[in-house]
Enzyme design. Structure first.
Site, PDB file in Angstrom:
ATOM      1  N   SER A 175       0.868  -1.169   0.000  1.00 32.64           N
ATOM      2  CA  SER A 175       0.000   0.000   0.000  1.00 32.64           C
ATOM      3  C   SER A 175       0.907   1.222   0.000  1.00 32.64           C
ATOM      4  O   SER A 175       2.090   1.138   0.350  1.00 32.64           O
ATOM      5  CB  SER A 175      -0.953  -0.006   1.201  1.00 32.64           C
ATOM      6  N   ARG A 222      -4.955   9.802  16.345  1.00 31.12           N
ATOM      7  CA  ARG A 222      -5.181  10.889  17.291  1.00 31.12           C
ATOM      8  C   ARG A 222      -4.799  12.200  16.644  1.00 31.12           C
ATOM      9  O   ARG A 222      -5.519  13.195  16.728  1.00 31.12           O
ATOM     10  CB  ARG A 222      -4.359  10.668  18.571  1.00 31.12           C
ATOM     11  N   ASP A 254      -1.479  15.117  15.550  1.00 30.31           N
ATOM     12  CA  ASP A 254      -0.533  15.996  16.241  1.00 30.31           C
ATOM     13  C   ASP A 254      -1.092  17.413  16.314  1.00 30.31           C
ATOM     14  O   ASP A 254      -1.794  17.859  15.399  1.00 30.31           O
ATOM     15  CB  ASP A 254       0.801  16.033  15.496  1.00 30.31           C
ATOM     16  N   TYR A 306       3.814   2.085  16.728  1.00 30.96           N
ATOM     17  CA  TYR A 306       5.140   2.691  16.876  1.00 30.96           C
ATOM     18  C   TYR A 306       6.142   1.657  17.370  1.00 30.96           C
ATOM     19  O   TYR A 306       6.213   1.384  18.570  1.00 30.96           O
ATOM     20  CB  TYR A 306       5.070   3.884  17.838  1.00 30.96           C
ATOM     21  N   ALA A 364       4.533   8.220  24.899  1.00 35.37           N
ATOM     22  CA  ALA A 364       4.150   7.043  25.673  1.00 35.37           C
ATOM     23  C   ALA A 364       4.963   6.945  26.960  1.00 35.37           C
ATOM     24  O   ALA A 364       6.158   7.254  26.981  1.00 35.37           O
ATOM     25  CB  ALA A 364       4.341   5.779  24.838  1.00 35.37           C
ATOM     26  N   GLN A 406       4.909   3.238  12.188  1.00 34.57           N
ATOM     27  CA  GLN A 406       5.797   4.340  11.861  1.00 34.57           C
ATOM     28  C   GLN A 406       7.031   3.746  11.201  1.00 34.57           C
ATOM     29  O   GLN A 406       7.334   2.559  11.363  1.00 34.57           O
ATOM     30  CB  GLN A 406       6.179   5.077  13.148  1.00 34.57           C
ATOM     31  N   HIS A 435       3.809  -1.109   3.734  1.00 32.06           N
ATOM     32  CA  HIS A 435       3.151   0.186   3.519  1.00 32.06           C
ATOM     33  C   HIS A 435       4.245   1.219   3.268  1.00 32.06           C
ATOM     34  O   HIS A 435       5.103   1.445   4.134  1.00 32.06           O
ATOM     35  CB  HIS A 435       2.336   0.560   4.759  1.00 32.06           C
TER      36      HIS A 435
END
Length: 313
Positions: A30, A122, A124, A162, A169, A193, A283
């Site tokens: 992808s 979420r 940034d 991540y 985190a 990521q 990806h």
């Protein structure tokens, strides 16, 4: 990481023979794009889409700017991909600086436009370095966003993961717990990521499995066309850049063709080693350029399946 017999044989083949010999071409890919800001950038992005579409990607995704700053351009780009190609288009959607009603309205617009896949994030804050603060009437997290989208329509939903832990985190295990919440809320898969060493992904995949995560985790691959830019990206998302990588790009600022060759070699070898470890889905963060991603897909044995794009109206 425990490898199956087949994976051990594949790993041995990767080590003993030419790096890409006899790769079966059975990987799925992808591609991610960002919405263009100018007509010139739009032409370049569309050329990249048309170049990569014949490889038959599972989907292509279009990013969403901080604070929804690219909402209209994201929607327009996704709608055009859906309208003018046969490739499934996925739209990014975030929680930042928007109420639930506003986010839901955007999601409904995508559904009405025929978009069935959302990359739920979420997001940034618009200002780099600011702490994320949920909108008083908004979704508080990506997990909340996933649950909200599922209440609206039966979207296919991808979320972020991540391998080196999200910078905010509390710990790596807390980050994996957050990933599990997103998947338990109804997400289909996680897109990671970017990272630059295969062991980073394998350790993360094993840790996720140990935490009870059974959903697909797809490695995100960033072919490095600009090393300084990549250093900036890595600093923002907490990805480590190995010292050896910096040495390989050192002295190539004035040699773009050589830089492209080095970039393709690094990303291609990363993908080959991931493939040897059983990875079959990749990806690619294209940065709206096709050449490096196309070359790596070619090394993985992918070939154009058919003419995937229709002539633009």
């Amino acid at each position: 990481m425990t490898l199956s017999v087949g994976q051990l044989e594949e790993a041995r083949r990767a080590l003993d023979g030419p790096l890409f010999a006899d790769v079966a071409g059975d990987a799925d890919v992808s591609f991610e794009f960002f919405p263009p800001k100018t007509d010139k950038m739009e032409a370049a992005m569309w050329e990249a889409v048309q170049t990569l579409a014949p490889l038959g990607p599972r989907f292509v995704s279009v990013t969403y700017g901080a604070g929804g700053t690219t909402r209209d351009r994201t929607h327009g780009t996704v709608a055009r991909i859906a309208r003018e190609t046969s490739v499934p288009a996925a739209a990014h959607l975030t929680c930042v600086e928007a109420s639930r009603d506003e986010v839901d309205a955007v999601a409904r617009e995508y559904w009405a436009a025929g978009v069935r896949h959302i990359v739920a994030l979420r997001g940034d804050p618009p200002t780099l370095g600011d702490k994320f603060v949920p909108h008083p009437e908004g979704y508080a997290s990506a997990a909340d966003l996933v649950a909200g989208l599922k209440r609206l329509h039966p979207f296919e939903i991808s979320v972020a993961a991540y391998p080196e832990a999200h910078p905010e985190a509390a710990s790596a295990s807390a980050d994996i717990d957050n990933l599990k919440r997103k998947l338990d809320a109804g997400a289909t898969r996680a897109l990671t990521q970017f990272f630059f060493e295969p062991e980073t992904f394998f350790r993360f995949r094993d840790a996720a499995a140990a935490a009870g995560i059974g959903a697909e985790i797809v490695p995100g691959i960033l072919p490095v066309s600009n090393f300084a830019q990549t250093q900036k990206f890595a600093g923002m998302c907490g990805a480590a850049i190995p010292d050896w990588m910096g040495r390989l790009f050192d002295g190539l600022d004035a040699h773009p063709a050589a830089r492209q060759l080095v970039a393709a070699t690094i990303a291609g070898e990363l993908c080959r080693r991931l493939y040897a470890g059983g990875v079959r889905h990749f990806h690619f963060y294209t940065l709206n350029r096709a050449e490096l991603s196309y070359a790596i897909c070619h090394l993985l044995g992918l070939r154009p399946k058919a003419e995937e794009t229709r002539a633009a109206a």
